[in-house]
Design a protein around this motif. Structure first.
Motif, PDB file in Angstrom:
ATOM      1  N   GLN A  40       0.825  -1.202   0.000  1.00 10.17           N
ATOM      2  CA  GLN A  40       0.000   0.000   0.000  1.00 10.17           C
ATOM      3  C   GLN A  40       0.867   1.263   0.000  1.00 10.17           C
ATOM      4  N   VAL A  44      -0.173   2.512  -3.520  1.00 14.16           N
ATOM      5  CA  VAL A  44      -1.446   3.224  -3.358  1.00 14.16           C
ATOM      6  C   VAL A  44      -1.291   4.605  -2.738  1.00 14.16           C
ATOM      7  N   SER A  48      -1.867   9.933  -3.291  1.00 11.47           N
ATOM      8  CA  SER A  48      -3.281   9.614  -3.087  1.00 11.47           C
ATOM      9  C   SER A  48      -4.057  10.832  -2.607  1.00 11.47           C
ATOM     10  N   ARG A  96      -3.866   8.038   5.392  1.00  5.79           N
ATOM     11  CA  ARG A  96      -3.561   6.788   4.704  1.00  5.79           C
ATOM     12  C   ARG A  96      -2.670   5.892   5.575  1.00  5.79           C
ATOM     13  N   PHE A 138      -6.200  -1.944  -2.355  1.00  5.15           N
ATOM     14  CA  PHE A 138      -6.590  -0.577  -2.714  1.00  5.15           C
ATOM     15  C   PHE A 138      -7.368   0.085  -1.587  1.00  5.15           C
ATOM     16  N   LEU A 381      -3.978  -3.206  -9.517  1.00  5.24           N
ATOM     17  CA  LEU A 381      -3.859  -2.237  -8.419  1.00  5.24           C
ATOM     18  C   LEU A 381      -3.134  -0.979  -8.871  1.00  5.24           C
ATOM     19  N   SER A 382      -2.048  -1.144  -9.609  1.00  2.21           N
ATOM     20  CA  SER A 382      -1.290   0.010 -10.092  1.00  2.21           C
ATOM     21  C   SER A 382      -2.140   0.875 -11.020  1.00  2.21           C
ATOM     22  N   SER A 385      -4.926   2.652  -8.934  1.00  2.00           N
ATOM     23  CA  SER A 385      -4.351   3.720  -8.116  1.00  2.00           C
ATOM     24  C   SER A 385      -4.017   4.937  -8.973  1.00  2.00           C
ATOM     25  N   SER A 388      -7.199   6.720  -9.844  1.00  2.00           N
ATOM     26  CA  SER A 388      -7.727   7.422  -8.678  1.00  2.00           C
ATOM     27  C   SER A 388      -6.952   8.701  -8.408  1.00  2.00           C
ATOM     28  N   HIS A 389      -5.621   8.628  -8.519  1.00  2.00           N
ATOM     29  CA  HIS A 389      -4.802   9.818  -8.305  1.00  2.00           C
ATOM     30  C   HIS A 389      -5.105  10.885  -9.348  1.00  2.00           C
TER      31      HIS A 389
END
Length: 500
Positions: A40, A44, A48, A96, A138, A381-382, A385, A388-389
Motif C-alpha cells: 500500500q 497506493v 493519493s 492513509r 486498494f 492495483l497500479s 491507483s 484514482s490519483h
C-alpha cells in the motif's frame, strides 16, 4: 498427505494445535501484515487523494470542509473510524498511514480468531490470499466501509465456528456480537446478511444467539436513530436507499462484477466492453478452489468449519450478485474474506501433496500460478491507483480555479461533481436535484447573497440551472475525465478574487 495427516477432532471439541515454533502463527501473520502495508505504501499511498465517497465520510468528522449531505444508504461507521485523525489534521498522507496500519492490524486480529481451528499454513495462506487481492490492497488505506465489513465478517464467522465446535465461556459470544456490531455500524445491510446465517447456526446456543442479536441491534442503532431524525423513519429510509441504489430486486450482476475486476471501482451502468477478461481468471477458478477446500477440510475433520464459511460467504455475496443492477469489486470483499478459509485449505493441500509426492514440476507449476495471480493483482492495483490519483488531481485543479476566482471558504458549490470538489475547495456542497439533493434553488440563490457560490457544469454543451444562468461564467479547468469545467459564480463584494 496434508489431508490424511491432520487430526480428526470430535465434532464437539476444538482441534488441538501441537506445540512448537512451527505451529505459532503470529510471526507468519505479522509478516503478511507487513507486506500488506508495504505494498500500500509503495503503490497506493503516494499521490493519493480522497475519492468521491471518501469526501462524504471525511467531512462528517472534520477534514477540510463542512459536512456533506449524508444520503439514506450511508452509515456513520467509517466517519467514526477516521474521527481520531480528521479531528487533528487534514493530512491525507497521515490518514492513509493510519488506515493502512489499522487495517493490517485488524487483518491479523480477524485471522487470530481462527488460530484454534486451522493449521498455521492454512491460516497464513488465507491471510495472504485475501490480502493479495487488488480490492483489499486498494481499500486498505481508504476511508471506505467495505474492507472493515470483510474483516468483521471473518472474525464473526471464526467466533461462531469456535462455539459450534464446543468452546465454552464468554469469549466467543462477546467476540461474535462485537464483530457483527462493527459490520452493521459500517454497513447495516452487510450486517443483516452476515447475521442471518450465523443466527441460524446459533439457534440452539442461547448465549451466542443473544450476543449476535444484541450486536446487530447495537450496530443498527445510529442508523435507526438517524432514520427517525432525518428520513421519516426506518421504512422511509430503506425506500429512499433502494431508490438511490437503482431499486433493489432481482438483478443478475454476476457479469458486471466480473467486468469490474479489470479495474473499475464502480461499474454503473456496466454496459461496457470487457477489455481484460484475463483479470477474472482467478474469480472463475474460485468456486473450484472453494469446493476442493471443503473436501479437504472434511477429510481433515474440519468439515463443520468449511460448511459454515461457505454458507456465510454465500449470504454475504447474494445481494451484490443478484439484487442490485450495478457492480463494484469492493462489495464482495466480505465474501472473499470468509471464502479465504476453504480456498487456503485447497491451496495448502495441493502444495503439500506435490511436495510429499516428490514432484518438483508440480510444485513449480503451482508456484508459477500463484506468482501469476499476484502479478495480475498488482498490475490492476497500479492501474486503479493511477486512475484514482488522476481523478483527485482533477478535483483539486477545479477547486484551485474556484479559489482563484474568489470562491473561498465560507462558500457553497453545486452542480456537476459538487460533493468532492466542494470538499477539495473547503466549501459546503448543496445539490438541488439527484441523490444528494439538500437544498432548493431558492435556498441556493438566497445563500449566494451572503457567501461565494459556484454552480459547476462539466463538458461541452452543458447548461446551468435557470437560477444561475445570469451569473458570471468562468472557465475553470480542463480535465480528461469530465472535459471542461465551467463555473457560474456569485461572489459577494466582500469576497475579492485572488490574483495569480
Amino acid at each position: 498427505m496434508y489431508a490424511n495427516t491432520a487430526s480428526r477432532p470430535a465434532p464437539s471439541a476444538l482441534p488441538v494445535r501441537p506445540d512448537g515454533p512451527a505451529h505459532r502463527p503470529l510471526p507468519w501473520l505479522a509478516a503478511v501484515a507487513v507486506v500488506f502495508v508495504a505494498v500500500q505504501l509503495v503503490v497506493v499511498v503516494p499521490g493519493s487523494t480522497p475519492s468521491w465517497d471518501e469526501t462524504v465520510y471525511l467531512s462528517q468528522s472534520g477534514g477540510s470542509a463542512p459536512p456533506a449531505f449524508f444520503s439514506a444508504p450511508r452509515a456513520r461507521g467509517t466517519s467514526y473510524l477516521v474521527a481520531p485523525v480528521t479531528a487533528l489534521t487534514a493530512s491525507v498522507t497521515f490518514l492513509r498511514l493510519y488506515l493502512a496500519v489499522l487495517s493490517a492490524t485488524a487483518l491479523v486480529g480477524a485471522l487470530w480468531v481462527w488460530r484454534r481451528l486451522l493449521p498455521t499454513p492454512v491460516l497464513v495462506c488465507a491471510g495472504a490470499f485475501f490480502a493479495g487481492l487488488w480490492p483489499t490492497l486498494f481499500y486498505g488505506s481508504m476511508a471506505m466501509p467495505n474492507l472493515w465489513c470483510a474483516l468483521g465478517a471473518l472474525a464473526a464467522a471464526g467466533w461462531v465456528a469456535r462455539a459450534v465446535l464446543g468452546e465454552t465461556g464468554r469469549a466467543a459470544p462477546l467476540g461474535a456480537g462485537a464483530a457483527v456490531a462493527a459490520v452493521t455500524l459500517m454497513r447495516p445491510a452487510d450486517g443483516m446478511w452476515l447475521a442471518l446465517p450465523l443466527l441460524l447456526v446459533a439457534v440452539r446456543r442461547p448465549k451466542m444467539l443473544a450476543a449476535l442479536a444484541a450486536g446487530l441491534l447495537a450496530g443498527c442503532a445510529p442508523w435507526i436513530a438517524e432514520a427517525f431524525a432525518y428520513h421519516g423513519g426506518p421504512v422511509a429510509r430503506l425506500h429512499r436507499a433502494s431508490e438511490i441504489q437503482g431499486g433493489l430486486g432481482w438483478n443478475i450482476a454476476v457479469d458486471d462484477q466480473a467486468k469490474a475486476l479489470e479495474g473499475r471501482t464502480l461499474c454503473r451502468p456496466c454496459d461496457i466492453p470487457w477489455k481484460r477478461p484475463g483479470t477474472t481468471v482467478w474469480w472463475a477458478v474460485l468456486p473450484f478452489l472453494t469446493a476442493g477446500g471443503v473436501l479437504v477440510a472434511r477429510r481433515a475433520g474440519r468439515g463443520t468449519v468449511a460448511r459454515l464459511t461457505i454458507v456465510t460467504a454465500g449470504f454475504l455475496a447474494v445481494p451484490y450478485l443478484f439484487l442490485i443492477g450495478y457492480a463494484a469489486p469492493r462489495f464482495l470483499l466480505p465474501a472473499y474474506a470468509v471464502l479465504a478459509v476453504p480456498v487456503a485449505e485447497c491451496v495448502v493441500y495441493l502444495f503439500t501433496r506435490a511436495r510429499r509426492a516428490g514432484r518438483p514440476v508440480g510444485l513449480a507449476a503451482l508456484a508459477l500460478l500463484v506468482v501469476g495471480h499476484l502479478a495480475v493483482q498488482l498490475q490492476v492495483l497500479s492501474r486503479v491507483s493511477a486512475s484514482s490519483h488522476s481523478t483527485g488531481a482533477e478535483y483539486a485543479a477545479v477547486a484551485h480555479a474556484l479559489h482563484q476566482a474568489g470562491v473561498r471558504p465560507p462558500c457553497v458549490v453545486s452542480g456537476d461533481q459538487a460533493v468532492p470538489i466542494a470538499y477539495y475547495a473547503g466549501c459546503s456542497s448543496r445539490q438541488t436535484t439527484g441523490h444528494d439533493a439538500s437544498a432548493t434553488p431558492a435556498e441556493v440563490r438566497a445563500g449566494a447573497r451572503r457567501v461565494a457560490t459556484a454552480v459547476l457544469v462539466a463538458g461541452e454543451g452543458g447548461q446551468p440551472p435557470q437560477y444561475a444562468r445570469a451569473w458570471p461564467r468562468v472557465v475553470l479547468a480542463d480535465t480528461r475525465g469530465a472535459g471542461t469545467y465551467t463555473g457560474y459564480l456569485a461572489v459577494p463584494a466582500t469576497a475579492e478574487p485572488s490574483r495569480p
